[in-house]
Scaffold this active site. Structure first.
Site, PDB file in Angstrom:
ATOM      1  N   SER A  49     -37.553 -13.907 -14.107  1.00 16.99           N
ATOM      2  CA  SER A  49     -38.537 -12.932 -14.587  1.00 16.99           C
ATOM      3  C   SER A  49     -38.574 -11.670 -13.730  1.00 16.99           C
ATOM      4  CB  SER A  49     -39.934 -13.559 -14.642  1.00 16.99           C
ATOM      5  OG  SER A  49     -40.478 -13.641 -13.351  1.00 16.99           O
ATOM      6  N   LYS A  87     -44.340 -11.743  -8.726  1.00 17.23           N
ATOM      7  CA  LYS A  87     -44.503 -10.703  -9.750  1.00 17.23           C
ATOM      8  C   LYS A  87     -44.813  -9.369  -9.075  1.00 17.23           C
ATOM      9  CE  LYS A  87     -44.317 -13.195 -13.650  1.00 17.23           C
ATOM     10  NZ  LYS A  87     -43.423 -14.222 -13.137  1.00 17.23           N
TER      11      LYS A  87
END
Lengths: 433, 149
Positions: free
Chosen positions: B68, B105
């Protein structure tokens, strides 16, 4: 002036840094061989779990209260302790590391608001390392330790101490009457240096609180109890009797002992374990640049079992003081052969090195038999330590300790251990990306 | 040899006799020849750890799993150098705790609201629901990737 800083529920807090899902639920850390609780989260304390309570007595909380029990992960705790202690050192100019999670700091010469400084160090440790700490500040080590207890209890249980002392309690800035109120609220058994036995004697004599003890006459205490209790009284009165200890002093005795994961009955595995303990002890000996003169070996059965009991130890003198693994293992095995008796379920064995002296002080002798191999032995040991340091403990071992064959019958039972997150490249915590 | 003679010259014979006997290490070697011209520069070989780790007590290594964050250069299996001493700000790649798990993230902070954005269009942003706590655990300062298996 002294500060005592310590990590709250230290082992549990270390585990929570890497397993945040353990936050807010009851957690205990179990001793070697998963025997009993040696650290408890506040939630576990609230369930009534006592320090040192055997696992089988609290096991039912797993189902009923969602208790999580972990095997002690000392590789992790040791590294987290290092990180915490080096930040704690920022509190003052001198430091004594008292245990894996406690450290005294000497505050002499530190100017400014000590409480604000302690709060800043505390919040830095919490943010950088993830361990919540409490700090106690007092004119003596005993009072600093008591202030630390107050800081912890004020945070955990409302009502026992005024809330403004939570996390950091500084006795030095309080008025005399306020300090006396805190002393009066502290049980005499909570004091540093007062064990359960003395505590009971004091209570029987009508001394139940720290304030009552502090008001006794030191000389009387000395004659009725001991010098140790007298010292505690003086320290409570604000007279510093115990200084910071210099950690650089080499230890006078080195031991490596362990309880077995499963009882051992035959000589073979026992010799293997004793060889390993002796090697480990020799390694510790070289780390502090000492030589040992005597090697003590012991074996014993478990006193908690109903089988026939056996406990023996023997001291084997070394021909000349040394730190040579081969000589120390040989001496340990010689001793083991002398004390080993088949037919007992042995639960524990250990090796202790005694008569320690600096390696630099060496008594040489005229070698009439064979030339002394001290120098080449020392180099062999240096190489051994360097190889084991680089390739992992046990990469090179003495033959009698055996290589491979893991897990062995006698090795520790640690079924619930978390990974060595910070000390093993292959066990790093995972982040979902 | 001049320094050695200076060292012992102040000892009178009687004093020396009362001192413990020091045996010189005759196994040591003496190097002759032209001294290295680099010796005085005091240059030290680059220490990778010192470059990558600014706050040793606050730095932890984590392994990334998943893709991701691939547009931020973080691939599956990379080792992340995470510094907890850095104050997290918008745009930092961070390790956050979401439902008890570590996630890597990009952090977005706006008007007190927190958002965790992936660096891969296939993944949605993580926006904490009402009452859901998201904690930033540390700031990722380097990603180490190994080119050899």
């Amino acid at each position: 002036m002294f500060a005592l800083i310590d990590g709250n529920n230290f082992y549990v807090s270390c585990e929570r840094v890497f397993r945040p899902s353990l936050e807010g639920i009851p957690v205990v850390v179990l001793s070697n061989n998963d025997g009993c609780a040696i650290a408890r989260s506040n939630e576990a304390k609230a369930l009534g779990i006592k320090m040192g309570q055997p696992w089988h007595e609290i096991r039912h909380f797993e189902e009923s209260a969602g208790l999580v029990a972990l095997s002690a992960n000392f590789a992790l705790y040791g590294d987290m302790s290092d990180r915490m202690m080096s930040l704690a050192a920022g509190l003052g100019p001198t430091q004594e590391i008292y245990s894996i999670d406690e450290s005294f700091i000497g505050l002499d010469g530190v100017r400014g608001d000590l409480k604000a400084r302690a709060l800043a160090v505390r919040s830095r440790i919490l943010r950088w390392v993830g361990i919540p700490c409490c700090v106690g500040i007092g004119p003596t080590k005993t009072l600093a330790k008591m202030a630390n207890h107050i800081a912890k209890m004020a945070e955990r249980k409302s009502g026992c101490y005024p809330i403004e002392h939570a996390q950091v309690c500084d006795l030095c800035t309080l008025a005399r009457s306020q300090v006396e109120e805190l002393l009066a609220a502290t049980d005499v058994g909570e004091l540093w240096g007062i064990g359960p036995r003395i505590g009971k004697q004091l209570r029987a004599g009508g001394i139940a609180t720290a304030l009552q003890l502090a008001r006794l006459d030191p000389a009387t205490v000395r004659s009725r109890f001991s010098v140790v209790v007298e010292r505690t009284v003086r320290e409570l009165q604000g007279v510093a009797c115990i200084g910071l200890e210099d950690a650089s002093q080499p230890r006078q005795q080195i031991a490596c002992t362990r309880s077995f994961g499963a009882p051992v009955m035959t000589y073979e595995p026992l010799a293997e374990a004793v060889s390993e303990f002796a090697s480990r002890a020799a390694e510790k000996l070289r780390l502090q640049s000492s030589h040992a003169a005597d090697v003590l070996v012991f074996v014993r059965t478990s006193p908690f079992r109903q089988d026939p009991q056996y406990s023996r130890s023997i001291i084997v003198p070394l021909r000349r003081p040394c730190s040579d693994t081969a000589a120390i293992v040989a001496a340990a095995l010689l001793g083991l052969r002398a004390i080993f008796q088949p037919g007992y379920q042995l639960a524990k064995a250990g090796v202790m090195l005694m008569g320690l002296q600096p390696a630099s002080r060496e008594q040489l002798e005229l070698a009439f038999d064979k030339p002394y191999a001290g120098r080449s032995k020392a180099r062999l040991m240096q190489t051994l330590d360097a190889v084991n340091d680089r390739w992992g403990r046990g990469a090179i071992k003495v033959g009698s300790a055996k290589i491979g064959q893991v897990p062995r019958g006698w090795s520790m039972k640690q079924q619930r251990r978390t990974p060595a997150y910070t000390t093993d490249w292959a066990q790093l915590p995972i982040a979902r990306a | 040899m001049s320094s050695l003679t200076e060292d012992v010259s102040h000892l009178s014979p009687t004093r020396a006799a009362s001192l413990p006997l020091h045996v010189l290490d005759l196994m040591a070697t003496v190097r002759a020849g032209f001294p290295s011209p680099a010796e005085d520069l005091g240059a030290k070989r680059i220490d990778l750890t010192a470059q990558l780790v600014k706050h040793p007590q606050a730095t932890f290594l984590l392994r990334a799993r998943g893709d991701s964050m691939k547009e931020a250069g973080i691939f599956d299996g990379d080792v992340l150098v995470v510094d907890r001493a850095i104050q997290p700000r918008t745009g930092h790649v961070v390790i956050a705790v979401v439902e008890g798990e570590f996630v890597c993230k990009t952090l977005w902070l706006r008007a007190g609201r927190i958002k965790l954005k992936a660096a891969n269009p296939c993944y949605p942003d993580i926006v904490p629901r009402e009452g859901q706590a998201v904690e930033v655990w540390g700031v990722v300062v380097h990603a180490i990737k190994s080119l050899q298996a």
